[in-house]
Design a protein around this motif. Structure first.
Motif, PDB file in Angstrom:
ATOM      1  N   ALA A 168       1.434   7.978  -2.994  1.00 29.04           N
ATOM      2  CA  ALA A 168       2.956   7.408  -2.945  1.00 29.04           C
ATOM      3  C   ALA A 168       3.329   6.633  -3.953  1.00 29.04           C
ATOM      4  O   ALA A 168       4.625   6.565  -4.212  1.00 29.04           O
ATOM      5  CB  ALA A 168       2.856   6.501  -1.568  1.00 29.04           C
ATOM      6  N   ARG A 177       9.466   2.994   1.484  1.00 31.56           N
ATOM      7  CA  ARG A 177       9.127   2.803   2.809  1.00 31.56           C
ATOM      8  C   ARG A 177       7.802   3.582   2.960  1.00 31.56           C
ATOM      9  O   ARG A 177       6.883   3.248   3.706  1.00 31.56           O
ATOM     10  CB  ARG A 177      10.282   3.182   3.613  1.00 31.56           C
ATOM     11  CG  ARG A 177      11.231   2.407   3.739  1.00 31.56           C
ATOM     12  CD  ARG A 177      12.303   2.552   4.947  1.00 31.56           C
ATOM     13  NE  ARG A 177      12.871   3.803   4.588  1.00 31.56           N
ATOM     14  CZ  ARG A 177      14.133   4.275   4.352  1.00 31.56           C
ATOM     15  NH1 ARG A 177      14.750   3.420   3.789  1.00 31.56           N
ATOM     16  NH2 ARG A 177      14.496   5.337   4.262  1.00 31.56           N
ATOM     17  N   SER A 178       7.823   4.792   2.213  1.00 31.85           N
ATOM     18  CA  SER A 178       6.589   5.540   2.444  1.00 31.85           C
ATOM     19  C   SER A 178       5.349   4.922   1.902  1.00 31.85           C
ATOM     20  O   SER A 178       4.383   4.910   2.516  1.00 31.85           O
ATOM     21  CB  SER A 178       6.777   6.910   1.853  1.00 31.85           C
ATOM     22  OG  SER A 178       5.619   7.761   1.852  1.00 31.85           O
ATOM     23  N   ARG A 186      13.644   5.517   0.366  1.00 25.98           N
ATOM     24  CA  ARG A 186      12.540   6.352   1.080  1.00 25.98           C
ATOM     25  C   ARG A 186      10.969   6.371   0.538  1.00 25.98           C
ATOM     26  O   ARG A 186      10.020   6.025   1.277  1.00 25.98           O
ATOM     27  CB  ARG A 186      12.994   7.956   1.159  1.00 25.98           C
ATOM     28  CG  ARG A 186      14.272   7.994   1.999  1.00 25.98           C
ATOM     29  CD  ARG A 186      14.315   9.556   2.478  1.00 25.98           C
ATOM     30  NE  ARG A 186      14.504  10.217   1.148  1.00 25.98           N
ATOM     31  CZ  ARG A 186      15.530  10.360   0.424  1.00 25.98           C
ATOM     32  NH1 ARG A 186      16.889  10.181   1.010  1.00 25.98           N
ATOM     33  NH2 ARG A 186      15.436  11.296  -0.720  1.00 25.98           N
ATOM     34  N   LEU A 187      10.865   6.350  -0.616  1.00 28.03           N
ATOM     35  CA  LEU A 187       9.777   6.496  -1.295  1.00 28.03           C
ATOM     36  C   LEU A 187       9.006   4.903  -1.189  1.00 28.03           C
ATOM     37  O   LEU A 187       7.746   4.932  -0.913  1.00 28.03           O
ATOM     38  CB  LEU A 187       9.675   6.714  -2.768  1.00 28.03           C
ATOM     39  CG  LEU A 187      10.062   8.205  -2.950  1.00 28.03           C
ATOM     40  CD1 LEU A 187      10.120   8.370  -4.504  1.00 28.03           C
ATOM     41  CD2 LEU A 187       8.858   9.136  -2.621  1.00 28.03           C
ATOM     42  N   ARG A 233       3.817   2.340   4.275  1.00 25.53           N
ATOM     43  CA  ARG A 233       3.184   2.537   5.429  1.00 25.53           C
ATOM     44  C   ARG A 233       1.599   3.116   5.230  1.00 25.53           C
ATOM     45  O   ARG A 233       0.897   3.216   6.037  1.00 25.53           O
ATOM     46  CB  ARG A 233       3.867   3.768   6.084  1.00 25.53           C
ATOM     47  CG  ARG A 233       5.408   3.271   6.746  1.00 25.53           C
ATOM     48  CD  ARG A 233       5.859   4.533   7.689  1.00 25.53           C
ATOM     49  NE  ARG A 233       6.254   5.645   6.798  1.00 25.53           N
ATOM     50  CZ  ARG A 233       7.315   5.704   6.591  1.00 25.53           C
ATOM     51  NH1 ARG A 233       8.306   4.985   6.618  1.00 25.53           N
ATOM     52  NH2 ARG A 233       7.670   7.125   5.910  1.00 25.53           N
ATOM     53  N   LYS A 234       1.552   3.246   3.753  1.00 30.81           N
ATOM     54  CA  LYS A 234      -0.017   3.754   3.430  1.00 30.81           C
ATOM     55  C   LYS A 234      -1.020   2.516   3.536  1.00 30.81           C
ATOM     56  O   LYS A 234      -0.652   1.521   3.231  1.00 30.81           O
ATOM     57  CB  LYS A 234       0.209   4.424   2.218  1.00 30.81           C
ATOM     58  CG  LYS A 234       1.114   5.460   1.777  1.00 30.81           C
ATOM     59  CD  LYS A 234       0.722   6.643   2.940  1.00 30.81           C
ATOM     60  CE  LYS A 234       1.578   7.800   2.641  1.00 30.81           C
ATOM     61  NZ  LYS A 234       3.060   7.692   3.342  1.00 30.81           N
ATOM     62  N   ASN A 243      -3.933   8.327  -0.129  1.00 33.97           N
ATOM     63  CA  ASN A 243      -2.330   8.464   0.459  1.00 33.97           C
ATOM     64  C   ASN A 243      -1.595   7.621  -0.456  1.00 33.97           C
ATOM     65  O   ASN A 243      -0.398   7.805  -0.892  1.00 33.97           O
ATOM     66  CB  ASN A 243      -2.244   8.561   1.716  1.00 33.97           C
ATOM     67  CG  ASN A 243      -2.658   9.769   2.414  1.00 33.97           C
ATOM     68  OD1 ASN A 243      -2.790  10.948   1.620  1.00 33.97           O
ATOM     69  ND2 ASN A 243      -3.013   9.908   3.555  1.00 33.97           N
ATOM     70  N   ARG A 244      -1.999   6.307  -0.688  1.00 32.07           N
ATOM     71  CA  ARG A 244      -1.158   5.185  -1.139  1.00 32.07           C
ATOM     72  C   ARG A 244      -1.134   5.578  -2.687  1.00 32.07           C
ATOM     73  O   ARG A 244       0.005   5.250  -3.412  1.00 32.07           O
ATOM     74  CB  ARG A 244      -1.979   3.755  -0.808  1.00 32.07           C
ATOM     75  CG  ARG A 244      -1.009   2.590  -1.411  1.00 32.07           C
ATOM     76  CD  ARG A 244      -1.745   1.082  -1.146  1.00 32.07           C
ATOM     77  NE  ARG A 244      -0.843   0.287  -1.468  1.00 32.07           N
ATOM     78  CZ  ARG A 244       0.281  -0.264  -0.960  1.00 32.07           C
ATOM     79  NH1 ARG A 244       0.834   0.270   0.187  1.00 32.07           N
ATOM     80  NH2 ARG A 244       0.797  -1.371  -1.449  1.00 32.07           N
ATOM     81  N   ARG A 281      16.466   8.146  -2.555  1.00 36.68           N
ATOM     82  CA  ARG A 281      15.113   8.669  -2.725  1.00 36.68           C
ATOM     83  C   ARG A 281      14.191   7.297  -2.968  1.00 36.68           C
ATOM     84  O   ARG A 281      13.094   7.162  -2.422  1.00 36.68           O
ATOM     85  CB  ARG A 281      15.152   9.600  -3.830  1.00 36.68           C
ATOM     86  CG  ARG A 281      13.778   9.932  -4.182  1.00 36.68           C
ATOM     87  CD  ARG A 281      13.602  11.269  -5.125  1.00 36.68           C
ATOM     88  NE  ARG A 281      12.344  11.571  -5.417  1.00 36.68           N
ATOM     89  CZ  ARG A 281      11.518  12.291  -4.780  1.00 36.68           C
ATOM     90  NH1 ARG A 281      11.967  12.756  -3.383  1.00 36.68           N
ATOM     91  NH2 ARG A 281      10.384  12.417  -5.049  1.00 36.68           N
TER      92      ARG A 281
END
Length: 396
Positions: free
Chosen positions: A251, A236-237, A233-234, A240-241, A247-248, A230
């Protein structure tokens, strides 16, 4: 019954409100003062080769705060709070000078600065200690009220606040939540029947978290390894922001929450294990670990197990319950030494069983090491609360 004074901290969560911005602003100003004082130290050392002592630094920051327009916004913090920032910087340098820290203090992002501390004035506790005892022995949650400056704040009081309050620290975590930390001096009544008849030795390991001299083993759940998927994944997310977007921020908050959950689970495990060991033993002997070297060699695994944090918690729980924690010398031979005859031989990390070449003893290597740690620590037992070997640094 005997009682002893101890220093302990009560931590409570502040209710979220629009007033929180004022506290965040004060923490940010404390971060600015830290960076300013650190820049002065570095410049002064570069020009003169000398160190600015803390008394001179406190006087200088006090003048800047009161007599200059450029730094007038520092008045949002009280004078003692500004002095406390200088004290923190001095303590960080002293740890570096005495080689307790591997590097000198560094500059910090203002938004990453975590807390400021109030001492004698600047705060007033209005409502506290309304907790009722529930049938299961725990307490009801009540609402405490504290006044900081000219504003009042409400906090979640999940247990009574005891002792004489010395300082109040307002702290924010990576999720931007605010906490109140009351540092108090409290007298603890030692339970009856505490002696030194039950003594145990404990060996830390990467595969088995803890092994005692009786061969009992405790495994570590390795909470970060469980959450690693997890967290990746977080991360990487987050990457991308778009920079500075909402959104950043979301995240980043989700990633911080994942790490906070791991830390909370690990701390809960450490406290429960520390209390379980204090139930079984009066004197607990651990090895004095070179944690810095272990981290350099095994990295994430050692950080996940958090040996140093556990030893810190172990000392706190033992002191509160009238038990004793002592340490064997750091360079005492424990793993490759036979606990029955004393014969010394070489073991690799893959050798999980110790087979003595002199007396033919066959025993688990961690069990054998725990018996050696018990023997080495028992000879150093002096009846004090926490005893560290004089030739080595701290274990935690």
């Amino acid at each position: 019954m005997d009682s002893i004074p101890i220093r302990r901290t009560y931590k409570y969560r502040l209710y979220s409100s629009k007033r929180d911005k004022h506290l965040h602003d004060q923490i940010n100003i404390a971060g600015l003062i830290w960076n300013h004082a650190l820049a002065l130290q570095k410049r002064y050392y570069r020009l003169t080769g000398k160190y600015i002592f803390v008394e001179r630094m406190r006087a200088h920051t006090g003048k800047l705060r009161m007599k200059t327009q450029r730094f007038a916004h520092w008045k949002l913090l009280g004078s003692q709070t500004v002095q406390d920032v200088c004290n923190r910087l001095d303590k960080a340098y002293q740890r570096f000078f005495t080689r307790l820290a591997s590097s000198p203090p560094h500059f910090k992002k203002v938004k990453s600065y975590r807390s400021f501390t109030l001492t004698q004035y600047g705060w007033k506790l209005i409502t506290s200690n309304q907790n009722q005892v529930k049938p299961n022995g725990k307490y009801t949650r009540e609402r405490g009220v504290i006044k900081i400056g000219d504003r009042t704040y409400k906090f979640v009081q999940h247990r009574p606040l005891g002792g004489e309050i010395k300082t109040v620290t307002v702290k924010r975590d990576a999720m931007n939540r605010l906490w109140l930390c009351f540092s108090v001096i409290e007298r603890i009544v030692l339970p009856d029947g505490v002696g030194s008849s039950r003594i145990g030795g404990f060996d830390f390991g990467l595969r088995t978290f803890l092994t005692d001299e009786q061969g009992r083993a405790w495994m570590h759940p390795e909470f970060f390894r469980q959450a690693l998927g997890r967290v990746r994944r977080l991360n990487r997310s987050l990457e991308r922001k778009q920079a500075d977007s909402q959104n950043r921020k979301v995240a980043k908050w989700l990633l911080a929450r994942a790490h906070e959950r791991v830390a909370d689970k690990r701390q809960d495990f450490h406290f429960k294990l520390a209390h379980a060991l204090c139930d079984d033993y009066d004197v607990l002997v651990f090895e004095d670990l070179n944690l810095r070297g272990m981290t350099a060699q095994w990295g994430r695994k050692v950080n996940d197990l958090a040996f140093g944090k556990f030893l810190y918690i172990m000392e706190h729980v033992a002191r509160k319950r009238g038990k004793q924690v002592i340490y064997s010398a750091r360079y005492e031979r424990t793993t490759g030494k036979c606990s029955q005859c004393g014969h010394v031989q070489t073991l690799t990390l893959d050798d999980r069983t110790f087979h003595c070449g002199a007396c033919d003893l066959v025993i688990d290597r961690d069990h054998n090491a725990a018996r050696n740690i018990l023997r080495a620590g028992a000879s150093a037992h002096t009846g004090l609360g926490v005893v560290r070997p004089a030739s080595a640094g701290g274990a935690a």
